[in-house]
Design a protein around this motif. Sequence first.
Motif, PDB file in Angstrom:
ATOM      1  N   ALA A 180       0.900  -1.247   0.129  1.00 17.98           N
ATOM      2  CA  ALA A 180       0.061  -0.119  -0.031  1.00 17.98           C
ATOM      3  C   ALA A 180       0.893   1.357  -0.180  1.00 17.98           C
ATOM      4  N   LEU A 181       1.770   1.464   0.804  1.00 20.66           N
ATOM      5  CA  LEU A 181       2.995   2.316   0.830  1.00 20.66           C
ATOM      6  C   LEU A 181       3.426   2.792  -0.627  1.00 20.66           C
ATOM      7  N   THR A 182       3.986   1.515  -1.057  1.00 20.20           N
ATOM      8  CA  THR A 182       4.638   1.565  -2.275  1.00 20.20           C
ATOM      9  C   THR A 182       3.497   2.343  -3.595  1.00 20.20           C
ATOM     10  N   ALA A 183       2.190   1.716  -3.142  1.00 22.85           N
ATOM     11  CA  ALA A 183       1.324   2.550  -4.345  1.00 22.85           C
ATOM     12  C   ALA A 183       1.344   3.778  -4.016  1.00 22.85           C
ATOM     13  N   VAL A 184       1.349   4.414  -2.741  1.00 18.99           N
ATOM     14  CA  VAL A 184       0.922   5.706  -2.506  1.00 18.99           C
ATOM     15  C   VAL A 184       2.199   6.430  -2.933  1.00 18.99           C
ATOM     16  N   LEU A 185       3.505   5.893  -2.676  1.00 23.07           N
ATOM     17  CA  LEU A 185       4.676   6.729  -3.381  1.00 23.07           C
ATOM     18  C   LEU A 185       4.572   6.818  -4.891  1.00 23.07           C
ATOM     19  N   LEU A 186       4.275   5.821  -5.477  1.00 25.17           N
ATOM     20  CA  LEU A 186       4.329   5.836  -7.015  1.00 25.17           C
ATOM     21  C   LEU A 186       3.169   6.974  -7.451  1.00 25.17           C
TER      22      LEU A 186
ATOM     23  N   SER B   1      -3.199  -3.152 -11.786  1.00 26.08           N
ATOM     24  CA  SER B   1      -2.261  -4.510 -11.738  1.00 26.08           C
ATOM     25  C   SER B   1      -0.760  -4.247 -11.528  1.00 26.08           C
ATOM     26  N   GLY B   2      -0.093  -5.122 -10.878  1.00 24.92           N
ATOM     27  CA  GLY B   2       1.245  -4.767 -10.852  1.00 24.92           C
ATOM     28  C   GLY B   2       2.078  -4.624 -11.999  1.00 24.92           C
ATOM     29  N   TRP B   3       1.619  -5.361 -13.357  1.00 26.85           N
ATOM     30  CA  TRP B   3       2.473  -5.049 -14.228  1.00 26.85           C
ATOM     31  C   TRP B   3       2.085  -3.710 -14.967  1.00 26.85           C
ATOM     32  N   ALA B   4       1.199  -3.189 -14.518  1.00 28.75           N
ATOM     33  CA  ALA B   4       0.500  -2.070 -15.051  1.00 28.75           C
ATOM     34  C   ALA B   4       0.907  -0.610 -14.423  1.00 28.75           C
TER      35      ALA B   4
ATOM     36  N   ASP C 282     -11.759   2.504 -12.557  1.00 31.09           N
ATOM     37  CA  ASP C 282     -11.412   1.089 -12.048  1.00 31.09           C
ATOM     38  C   ASP C 282     -10.597   0.645 -13.161  1.00 31.09           C
ATOM     39  N   PHE C 283      -9.381   0.267 -12.797  1.00 26.83           N
ATOM     40  CA  PHE C 283      -8.230  -0.007 -14.077  1.00 26.83           C
ATOM     41  C   PHE C 283      -8.757  -1.353 -14.399  1.00 26.83           C
ATOM     42  N   ARG C 284      -9.074  -2.314 -13.476  1.00 22.06           N
ATOM     43  CA  ARG C 284      -9.325  -3.681 -14.121  1.00 22.06           C
ATOM     44  C   ARG C 284     -10.762  -4.011 -14.567  1.00 22.06           C
ATOM     45  N   ARG C 285     -11.563  -2.871 -14.736  1.00 20.53           N
ATOM     46  CA  ARG C 285     -12.938  -2.825 -15.233  1.00 20.53           C
ATOM     47  C   ARG C 285     -12.846  -3.128 -16.750  1.00 20.53           C
ATOM     48  N   ASN C 286     -13.598  -3.915 -17.459  1.00 24.02           N
ATOM     49  CA  ASN C 286     -13.810  -4.021 -18.815  1.00 24.02           C
ATOM     50  C   ASN C 286     -14.018  -2.601 -19.565  1.00 24.02           C
ATOM     51  N   LEU C 287     -13.476  -2.121 -20.599  1.00 25.33           N
ATOM     52  CA  LEU C 287     -13.748  -1.034 -21.152  1.00 25.33           C
ATOM     53  C   LEU C 287     -14.914  -0.921 -21.997  1.00 25.33           C
TER      54      LEU C 287
ATOM     55  N   SER D 113      -9.322  -1.677 -18.693  1.00 22.78           N
ATOM     56  CA  SER D 113      -8.878  -0.205 -18.883  1.00 22.78           C
ATOM     57  C   SER D 113      -7.584  -0.120 -18.844  1.00 22.78           C
ATOM     58  N   GLU D 114      -6.907  -0.827 -18.167  1.00 23.60           N
ATOM     59  CA  GLU D 114      -5.393  -0.749 -17.909  1.00 23.60           C
ATOM     60  C   GLU D 114      -4.848  -1.264 -19.046  1.00 23.60           C
ATOM     61  N   GLU D 115      -5.300  -2.328 -19.620  1.00 26.84           N
ATOM     62  CA  GLU D 115      -4.640  -2.939 -20.899  1.00 26.84           C
ATOM     63  C   GLU D 115      -4.947  -2.018 -21.994  1.00 26.84           C
ATOM     64  N   CYS D 116      -5.966  -1.300 -22.098  1.00 28.83           N
ATOM     65  CA  CYS D 116      -6.238  -0.301 -23.383  1.00 28.83           C
ATOM     66  C   CYS D 116      -5.492   0.624 -23.307  1.00 28.83           C
ATOM     67  N   VAL D 117      -5.376   1.258 -22.098  1.00 26.13           N
ATOM     68  CA  VAL D 117      -4.454   2.673 -21.863  1.00 26.13           C
ATOM     69  C   VAL D 117      -2.834   2.226 -22.261  1.00 26.13           C
ATOM     70  N   ALA D 118      -2.600   0.928 -21.713  1.00 24.31           N
ATOM     71  CA  ALA D 118      -1.138   0.631 -22.087  1.00 24.31           C
ATOM     72  C   ALA D 118      -0.988   0.632 -23.600  1.00 24.31           C
TER      73      ALA D 118
END
Length: 233
Positions: free
Chosen positions: A8-14, A31-34, A54-59, A197-202
């Motif tokens: 959680a702290l890593t995500a906040v820093l990022l 997701s971690g890869w994204a 929601d990054f993991r929601r279908n677009l 969503s995250e896949e499409c943005v990538a």
Amino acid sequence: MKRSVSVALTAVLLFSFVPAGARTLAASEPSGWAVAEMNEANVQGFLTPNAQKDFRRNLTRAEFCEIVVALIERTLGREIPLPAANPFSDTSNIDVQKASLYGNPNPVVNGVGGGLFAPDKNVSRQEIVAMVARAMSRLSSDTGRALLPTPSSAQLPFKDNANIADWAVDPLRSLYANGVVKGDNYGNFNPLDEIKSEECVAVVLRANNAAQAVLNSGLSAEQLVDKAVGEMR
């Protein structure tokens, strides 16, 4: 428990150190890869409000249009025009209208017939590939540069090639050859799967980066490849 706190702290820093003008990312984590690509997309302006709900929601089809129009307008350095009249009766989304005009007679997006666009229908992986390829093709014409050239020898290595629609094969060859799309860990492309969503943005971010590399270098994409090969020798 300690590991959860650490993540959680890593995500906040990022997500905390965002340049002025960039949006603050949504609370829902990618997701971690994204993570790295979503941060970069945020800075570049490709994270629309809907994309980061929601990054993991279908677009949906309409939500994709918002992202790809951001790509087109960033590359051109100007807004693209609206059609004289909205061609669809089931949506008034401005970005849908722009994407339906840009690239005519082969626009980025098409309707589903009967004056309908089906804006809330989820979009598939092969549909995204075709739409991004059409956008890049028109951008190549508008900028006078071959932004995503496809080597004649480019082949698709996926185990499920037989499931890819004929109309998606050449666009997929182009995006795969330029590192814009990849397969899964099992060697499949999964063309019919709905895209998150995250896949499409990538995908849009990678297409943008490939295009900007050509535009900023003063070299063609082919010359960039030759240059990279020469530097490795």
